[in-house]
Design a protein around this motif. Structure first.
Motif, PDB file in Angstrom:
ATOM      1  N   TYR A 282       0.828  14.906   6.695  1.00  0.00           N
ATOM      2  CA  TYR A 282       0.262  14.008   5.668  1.00  0.00           C
ATOM      3  C   TYR A 282       1.382  13.458   4.811  1.00  0.00           C
ATOM      4  CZ  TYR A 282      -3.142  12.070   2.402  1.00  0.00           C
ATOM      5  OH  TYR A 282      -3.896  11.210   1.656  1.00  0.00           O
TER       6      TYR A 282
ATOM      7  N   ASP B   9       0.842  -1.194   0.000  1.00  0.00           N
ATOM      8  CA  ASP B   9       0.000   0.000   0.000  1.00  0.00           C
ATOM      9  C   ASP B   9       0.883   1.251   0.000  1.00  0.00           C
ATOM     10  OD1 ASP B   9      -2.811   1.168   0.487  1.00  0.00           O
ATOM     11  OD2 ASP B   9      -1.464   2.247   1.841  1.00  0.00           O
TER      12      ASP B   9
ATOM     13  N   TYR C 213      -9.590  10.050   5.202  1.00  0.00           N
ATOM     14  CA  TYR C 213      -9.744  10.128   3.758  1.00  0.00           C
ATOM     15  C   TYR C 213     -11.244  10.164   3.490  1.00  0.00           C
ATOM     16  CZ  TYR C 213      -8.041  10.462  -0.914  1.00  0.00           C
ATOM     17  OH  TYR C 213      -7.703  10.960  -2.156  1.00  0.00           O
TER      18      TYR C 213
ATOM     19  N   ASN D  47      -5.633  14.908   3.034  1.00  0.00           N
ATOM     20  CA  ASN D  47      -5.140  15.562   1.829  1.00  0.00           C
ATOM     21  C   ASN D  47      -5.985  16.806   1.551  1.00  0.00           C
ATOM     22  OD1 ASN D  47      -4.441  16.500  -0.672  1.00  0.00           O
ATOM     23  ND2 ASN D  47      -4.310  14.463  -1.622  1.00  0.00           N
TER      24      ASN D  47
ATOM     25  N   MET E  88      -0.798   5.294   3.494  1.00  0.00           N
ATOM     26  CA  MET E  88      -1.711   5.038   4.625  1.00  0.00           C
ATOM     27  C   MET E  88      -1.013   4.384   5.808  1.00  0.00           C
ATOM     28  SD  MET E  88      -5.292   2.978   4.793  1.00  0.00           S
ATOM     29  CE  MET E  88      -6.548   3.455   6.020  1.00  0.00           C
TER      30      MET E  88
END
Ligand code: P6P
Length: 339
Positions: free
Chosen positions: A246, A121, A266, A213, A250
């Motif tokens: 950020y 990921d 998210y 984000n 993940m």
């Protein structure tokens, strides 16, 4: 003598799993063998990630996976390694991987476990040296299981174990069992052993760090905008705004949040109405880890994340994941907005 500084009570993952099995009298050892296959896969992936920059594996593989992302060579290798490890364990009947359009059905009809995974990921960050990881979940199949992908459409509350690895300077493994606590292991590359370094991880009840984000803020629903604005308002937070952190991977954002506290989000938004992260192998496993560490996890409708049942194996969801009080702030703002 220096002996008082030598930690003689080293718990390896192998010992931890053996002791865990001993606590369940009815255990057949199948789950233990499955977890050994998992740790083997993590060690292999960690090896390839560490060497990726050296043997230039970070270029594109030239192939594209079902979600249309450019597949990096490591995506392909990690997915293949993970599938092989699960198959050869002989304890897995079904596997869902982000890299595979269809559920993989192994030729082990008597095996009683199903595994969901995102083998690498955050892989879009690989070339930049950002930490990526594997997110996984283990389900125990019911006697009514048919050995088809319908068996995988389960809520996170049915996960018997879940967790993630993060391949940084040394690989970290965070794992939790259903109703259990959260344990962190660090891979000793020299010994090839995962060592228990973070027993019984508990997420701080609150922390002024938010991880989202903000490039998507023009697409956010009103309550999400209100929530982030409230975090930036010094008056609303004892005189100073929250810090923004950020990474865009993940597992890295989740691991920092688990260690320091705060919240990762998210949200589903006008651009991604279903959200971006996948329910089965990103949101649900992470949600079980955070709940077992004393935190909370909800989707964009403020439903408990591990209650959500996907309709299809690659379904996405919005997610708010983190310290109990920080997620509660999001829930309260949504309630106020709905009223
Ligand atoms: P964005 C990485 O591609 C990923 O799947 C997660 O690891 C990460 O949290 C998210 O997407 C980042 O998405 O849209 O902020 O780049």
């Amino acid at each position: 003598s220096g002996s008082e500084y030598i930690n003689t009570d080293i718990v390896t993952l192998t010992r931890f799993l053996t002791e865990e099995q001993a606590r369940h009298k009815e255990a057949t050892g199948d789950f233990t063998l499955l977890c050994h296959a998992l740790q083997f896969a993590f060690k292999q992936i960690a090896y390839y990630i560490r060497r990726a920059t050296l043997i230039n594996l970070t270029g594109l593989a030239g192939s594209v996976n079902e979600t249309g992302d450019d597949q990096k060579k490591l995506d392909v290798i990690s997915n293949d390694l993970f599938i092989a490890a699960m198959r050869s364990s002989g304890r897995v009947r079904l596997l869902v991987s982000e890299e595979e359009e269809e559920a993989i059905i192994f030729d082990h009809p008597d095996a009683r476990y199903a595994v969901v995974c995102d083998p690498i990921d955050g892989s879009s960050n690989l070339d930049a040296g950002v930490s990526v990881g594997t997110i996984f979940g283990i389900y125990k199949l019911s006697d009514a299981a048919t050995g088809t992908k319908e068996d995988m459409l389960k809520p996170g509350t049915e996960l018997v174990a879940s967790g993630f690895t993060m391949y940084g300077a040394s690989a970290m493994l965070v794992i939790t069992m259903k109703g259990g606590n959260v344990n962190g292991f660090t891979l000793d590359n020299a010994l090839g052993e995962f060592i228990l370094t973070h027993p019984n991880m508990r997420i701080p009840k609150s922390r002024a760090i938010y991880s989202v984000n903000e490039g998507n803020s023009c697409y956010w629903e009103e309550p999400v905008k209100k929530w982030v604005e409230s975090l930036k308002d010094p008056e609303a937070n004892g005189g100073k705004p929250y810090s923004a952190r950020y990474i865009g991977s993940m597992v890295a954002d989740a691991y920092r949040t688990l260690l320091y506290g705060g919240i990762f989000a998210y949200p589903a938004d006008k651009k991604s109405p279903k959200g971006k992260l996948r329910i089965l192998y990103e949101c649900a496993p992470m949600a079980q880890v955070f709940e077992n560490a004393g935190g909370q996890a909800v989707d964009s409708n403020m439903r408990r994340m591990i209650d959500v049942v996907p309709e299809h194996i690659h379904d996405r969801s919005g997610i708010f994941l983190g310290s109990y009080d920080e997620v509660q702030k999001v829930i309260d703002i949504h309630k106020k907005h709905a009223a």
